[in-house]
Motif scaffolding. Structure first.
Motif, PDB file in Angstrom:
ATOM      1  N   ILE A  31      -0.303  56.081  57.230  1.00 27.74           N
ATOM      2  CA  ILE A  31      -0.049  57.521  57.329  1.00 27.74           C
ATOM      3  C   ILE A  31      -0.690  58.070  58.602  1.00 27.74           C
ATOM      4  O   ILE A  31      -0.056  58.806  59.364  1.00 27.74           O
ATOM      5  N   LYS A  34       1.134  57.338  61.624  1.00 27.84           N
ATOM      6  CA  LYS A  34       2.493  57.882  61.539  1.00 27.84           C
ATOM      7  C   LYS A  34       3.564  56.804  61.344  1.00 27.84           C
ATOM      8  O   LYS A  34       4.709  56.966  61.733  1.00 27.84           O
ATOM      9  N   LYS A  35       3.184  55.701  60.720  1.00 35.95           N
ATOM     10  CA  LYS A  35       4.149  54.665  60.356  1.00 35.95           C
ATOM     11  C   LYS A  35       4.831  55.024  59.030  1.00 35.95           C
ATOM     12  O   LYS A  35       5.971  54.652  58.803  1.00 35.95           O
ATOM     13  N   PRO A  37       5.606  58.348  56.762  1.00 37.00           N
ATOM     14  CA  PRO A  37       5.553  59.807  56.629  1.00 37.00           C
ATOM     15  C   PRO A  37       4.962  60.186  55.266  1.00 37.00           C
ATOM     16  O   PRO A  37       5.178  59.492  54.271  1.00 37.00           O
ATOM     17  N   ALA A  38       4.210  61.265  55.233  1.00 38.00           N
ATOM     18  CA  ALA A  38       3.599  61.717  53.981  1.00 38.00           C
ATOM     19  C   ALA A  38       3.438  63.231  54.002  1.00 38.00           C
ATOM     20  O   ALA A  38       3.475  63.858  55.057  1.00 38.00           O
ATOM     21  N   ILE A  39       3.260  63.778  52.816  1.00 36.33           N
ATOM     22  CA  ILE A  39       3.023  65.202  52.639  1.00 36.33           C
ATOM     23  C   ILE A  39       1.577  65.357  52.184  1.00 36.33           C
ATOM     24  O   ILE A  39       1.156  64.687  51.237  1.00 36.33           O
ATOM     25  N   TYR A  45      -2.550  62.845  49.762  1.00 33.30           N
ATOM     26  CA  TYR A  45      -1.233  62.635  50.358  1.00 33.30           C
ATOM     27  C   TYR A  45      -0.254  62.218  49.280  1.00 33.30           C
ATOM     28  O   TYR A  45      -0.619  61.527  48.329  1.00 33.30           O
ATOM     29  N   VAL A  47       3.895  60.612  49.060  1.00 29.98           N
ATOM     30  CA  VAL A  47       4.974  60.013  49.838  1.00 29.98           C
ATOM     31  C   VAL A  47       6.258  60.123  49.022  1.00 29.98           C
ATOM     32  O   VAL A  47       6.295  59.734  47.858  1.00 29.98           O
ATOM     33  N   ASP A  51      10.948  58.946  52.190  1.00 33.55           N
ATOM     34  CA  ASP A  51      10.042  58.418  53.211  1.00 33.55           C
ATOM     35  C   ASP A  51       9.764  56.927  52.998  1.00 33.55           C
ATOM     36  O   ASP A  51       9.595  56.183  53.956  1.00 33.55           O
ATOM     37  N   TYR A  54      12.748  55.200  54.464  1.00 29.52           N
ATOM     38  CA  TYR A  54      12.621  55.197  55.925  1.00 29.52           C
ATOM     39  C   TYR A  54      11.625  54.131  56.375  1.00 29.52           C
ATOM     40  O   TYR A  54      11.911  53.339  57.280  1.00 29.52           O
ATOM     41  N   PHE A  55      10.470  54.099  55.736  1.00 26.47           N
ATOM     42  CA  PHE A  55       9.422  53.134  56.065  1.00 26.47           C
ATOM     43  C   PHE A  55       9.957  51.704  55.969  1.00 26.47           C
ATOM     44  O   PHE A  55       9.761  50.888  56.866  1.00 26.47           O
TER      45      PHE A  55
END
Length: 67
Positions: A31, A34-35, A37-39, A45, A47, A51, A54-55
């Motif tokens: 995270i 930035k590999k 994405p997280a909120i 955090y 995920v 995301d 995407y990861f």
């Protein structure tokens, strides 16, 4: 109003770590770099399932076709 969209599934860093069989600190590192994405919600955090997709898609290896 949410407009009839799908509900977003969110996962904790612990759940992500269990999924990939790594330590939670590794997930935090992904995270931070930035590999993954997280909120950030408060001090934690989360995920989303999108995301995670995407990861995973950005880490696929491509193999040449077998002849």
């Amino acid at each position: 109003m949410n407009g009839g969209g799908a509900v977003l599934q969110l996962y904790t860093c612990q759940e992500i770590a269990e999924r990939y069989r790594v330590e939670v600190i590794t997930v935090w590192d992904w995270i931070r770099k930035k590999k993954l994405p997280a909120i950030k919600i408060g001090r934690d955090y989360r995920v989303s399932d999108r995301d995670i997709e995407y990861f995973e898609s950005t880490r696929k290896t491509v193999h040449p076709p077998i002849k």
